[in-house]
Design a protein around this motif. Structure first.
Motif, PDB file in Angstrom:
ATOM      1  N   LEU A 196      34.109 -38.670-114.361  1.00 26.40           N
ATOM      2  CA  LEU A 196      35.097 -38.982-113.332  1.00 26.40           C
ATOM      3  C   LEU A 196      34.933 -38.088-112.103  1.00 26.40           C
ATOM      4  CD1 LEU A 196      38.218 -39.592-115.577  1.00 26.40           C
ATOM      5  CD2 LEU A 196      37.023 -41.283-114.177  1.00 26.40           C
ATOM      6  N   LEU A 197      34.630 -36.816-112.312  1.00 30.68           N
ATOM      7  CA  LEU A 197      34.424 -35.914-111.177  1.00 30.68           C
ATOM      8  C   LEU A 197      33.180 -36.304-110.382  1.00 30.68           C
ATOM      9  CD1 LEU A 197      35.464 -32.504-112.744  1.00 30.68           C
ATOM     10  CD2 LEU A 197      36.752 -33.912-111.111  1.00 30.68           C
ATOM     11  N   ASP A 198      32.139 -36.776-111.076  1.00 33.98           N
ATOM     12  CA  ASP A 198      30.953 -37.277-110.374  1.00 33.98           C
ATOM     13  C   ASP A 198      31.305 -38.489-109.519  1.00 33.98           C
ATOM     14  OD1 ASP A 198      29.343 -35.309-111.460  1.00 33.98           O
ATOM     15  OD2 ASP A 198      28.510 -36.602-113.036  1.00 33.98           O
ATOM     16  N   ARG A 199      32.114 -39.392-110.088  1.00 33.40           N
ATOM     17  CA  ARG A 199      32.556 -40.575-109.335  1.00 33.40           C
ATOM     18  C   ARG A 199      33.380 -40.175-108.129  1.00 33.40           C
ATOM     19  NH1 ARG A 199      35.566 -44.468-113.285  1.00 33.40           N
ATOM     20  NH2 ARG A 199      36.697 -44.939-111.388  1.00 33.40           N
ATOM     21  N   LEU A 200      34.261 -39.199-108.308  1.00 32.38           N
ATOM     22  CA  LEU A 200      35.103 -38.729-107.216  1.00 32.38           C
ATOM     23  C   LEU A 200      34.251 -38.153-106.094  1.00 32.38           C
ATOM     24  CD1 LEU A 200      37.947 -38.195-106.104  1.00 32.38           C
ATOM     25  CD2 LEU A 200      37.908 -36.014-107.338  1.00 32.38           C
ATOM     26  N   GLU A 201      33.290 -37.328-106.462  1.00 29.30           N
ATOM     27  CA  GLU A 201      32.404 -36.726-105.463  1.00 29.30           C
ATOM     28  C   GLU A 201      31.607 -37.794-104.719  1.00 29.30           C
ATOM     29  OE1 GLU A 201      28.605 -33.669-105.222  1.00 29.30           O
ATOM     30  OE2 GLU A 201      29.771 -33.777-107.063  1.00 29.30           O
ATOM     31  N   THR A 202      31.085 -38.759-105.456  1.00 33.44           N
ATOM     32  CA  THR A 202      30.320 -39.848-104.843  1.00 33.44           C
ATOM     33  C   THR A 202      31.204 -40.647-103.894  1.00 33.44           C
ATOM     34  OG1 THR A 202      28.875 -40.010-106.767  1.00 33.44           O
ATOM     35  CG2 THR A 202      28.949 -41.917-105.303  1.00 33.44           C
ATOM     36  N   GLY A 203      32.412 -40.956-104.328  1.00 29.52           N
ATOM     37  CA  GLY A 203      33.324 -41.728-103.494  1.00 29.52           C
ATOM     38  C   GLY A 203      33.707 -41.004-102.226  1.00 29.52           C
ATOM     39  N   LEU A 204      33.972 -39.720-102.335  1.00 28.70           N
ATOM     40  CA  LEU A 204      34.325 -38.952-101.146  1.00 28.70           C
ATOM     41  C   LEU A 204      33.141 -38.827-100.200  1.00 28.70           C
ATOM     42  CD1 LEU A 204      36.534 -36.170-102.764  1.00 28.70           C
ATOM     43  CD2 LEU A 204      37.293 -38.065-101.310  1.00 28.70           C
ATOM     44  N   ARG A 205      31.950 -38.634-100.754  1.00 22.44           N
ATOM     45  CA  ARG A 205      30.747 -38.516 -99.930  1.00 22.44           C
ATOM     46  C   ARG A 205      30.436 -39.828 -99.217  1.00 22.44           C
ATOM     47  NH1 ARG A 205      26.356 -37.959-103.234  1.00 22.44           N
ATOM     48  NH2 ARG A 205      27.538 -36.507-104.491  1.00 22.44           N
ATOM     49  N   ALA A 206      30.721 -40.941 -99.892  1.00 18.75           N
ATOM     50  CA  ALA A 206      30.431 -42.250 -99.315  1.00 18.75           C
ATOM     51  C   ALA A 206      31.522 -42.707 -98.345  1.00 18.75           C
ATOM     52  CB  ALA A 206      30.263 -43.287-100.427  1.00 18.75           C
ATOM     53  N   GLY A 207      32.591 -41.958 -98.247  1.00 17.67           N
ATOM     54  CA  GLY A 207      33.629 -42.296 -97.298  1.00 17.67           C
ATOM     55  C   GLY A 207      34.724 -43.188 -97.839  1.00 17.67           C
ATOM     56  N   TYR A 208      34.802 -43.324 -99.164  1.00 16.71           N
ATOM     57  CA  TYR A 208      35.854 -44.170 -99.727  1.00 16.71           C
ATOM     58  C   TYR A 208      37.208 -43.483 -99.654  1.00 16.71           C
ATOM     59  CZ  TYR A 208      32.249 -47.225-101.577  1.00 16.71           C
ATOM     60  OH  TYR A 208      31.199 -48.077-101.693  1.00 16.71           O
ATOM     61  N   GLY A 209      37.240 -42.221 -99.329  1.00 13.97           N
ATOM     62  CA  GLY A 209      38.503 -41.497 -99.270  1.00 13.97           C
ATOM     63  C   GLY A 209      39.073 -41.392 -97.874  1.00 13.97           C
ATOM     64  N   ASN A 210      38.655 -42.253 -96.943  1.00 13.37           N
ATOM     65  CA  ASN A 210      39.194 -42.216 -95.594  1.00 13.37           C
ATOM     66  C   ASN A 210      40.703 -42.451 -95.631  1.00 13.37           C
ATOM     67  OD1 ASN A 210      36.638 -41.845 -94.648  1.00 13.37           O
ATOM     68  ND2 ASN A 210      36.376 -43.921 -93.912  1.00 13.37           N
ATOM     69  N   THR A 211      41.420 -41.702 -94.825  1.00 14.47           N
ATOM     70  CA  THR A 211      42.874 -41.817 -94.821  1.00 14.47           C
ATOM     71  C   THR A 211      43.354 -43.052 -94.094  1.00 14.47           C
ATOM     72  OG1 THR A 211      42.980 -40.429 -92.852  1.00 14.47           O
ATOM     73  CG2 THR A 211      43.205 -39.337 -94.997  1.00 14.47           C
ATOM     74  N   ASP A 212      42.503 -43.696 -93.299  1.00  9.11           N
ATOM     75  CA  ASP A 212      42.939 -44.878 -92.553  1.00  9.11           C
ATOM     76  C   ASP A 212      42.766 -46.159 -93.347  1.00  9.11           C
ATOM     77  OD1 ASP A 212      40.216 -45.144 -92.503  1.00  9.11           O
ATOM     78  OD2 ASP A 212      40.036 -45.253 -90.324  1.00  9.11           O
ATOM     79  N   GLY A 213      42.302 -46.059 -94.617  1.00 12.83           N
ATOM     80  CA  GLY A 213      42.193 -47.212 -95.493  1.00 12.83           C
ATOM     81  C   GLY A 213      40.907 -47.974 -95.342  1.00 12.83           C
ATOM     82  N   THR A 214      39.977 -47.483 -94.540  1.00 10.62           N
ATOM     83  CA  THR A 214      38.697 -48.158 -94.387  1.00 10.62           C
ATOM     84  C   THR A 214      37.628 -47.404 -95.128  1.00 10.62           C
ATOM     85  OG1 THR A 214      38.166 -46.958 -92.365  1.00 10.62           O
ATOM     86  CG2 THR A 214      39.293 -49.086 -92.128  1.00 10.62           C
ATOM     87  N   ALA A 215      36.587 -48.115 -95.489  1.00 10.56           N
ATOM     88  CA  ALA A 215      35.468 -47.479 -96.191  1.00 10.56           C
ATOM     89  C   ALA A 215      34.227 -47.585 -95.367  1.00 10.56           C
ATOM     90  CB  ALA A 215      35.261 -48.135 -97.539  1.00 10.56           C
TER      91      ALA A 215
END
Length: 86
Positions: free
Chosen positions: A67-86
């Motif tokens: 799960l931490l690997d997925r979280l890191e990948t998601g944040l690096r790929a920009g899935y964690g943008n606060t404006d709701g866009t990826a």
């Protein structure tokens, strides 16, 4: 390609449409899989399972690492943008 090309490729329109739909579904599935909020919720459920004794420490550590690997990948790929866009 022009009108003639479009007419010649018309029989393949369902295939092209299906490929587009499949691509959209895969993109959305990937977005959900790597969404930091989704991963954090899964981490919380994992901790609850450990506290309830449903899983042992070894299984917890293995799943937590995934799960931490997925979280890191998601944040690096920009899935964690606060404006709701990826």
């Amino acid at each position: 390609m022009g009108l003639i090309g479009e007419v010649l490729l018309l029989p393949f329109a369902p295939v092209r449409g299906s490929a587009w739909v499949i691509g959209q579904v895969l993109s959305e599935a990937e977005r959900i899989h790597y969404d930091p909020n989704t991963v954090r919720a899964e981490l919380a459920r994992l901790e609850e399972r450990l506290a309830a004794g449903e899983i042992d420490e070894e299984e917890f550590d293995r799943q937590e690492d995934e799960l931490l690997d997925r979280l890191e990948t998601g944040l690096r790929a920009g899935y964690g943008n606060t404006d709701g866009t990826a």
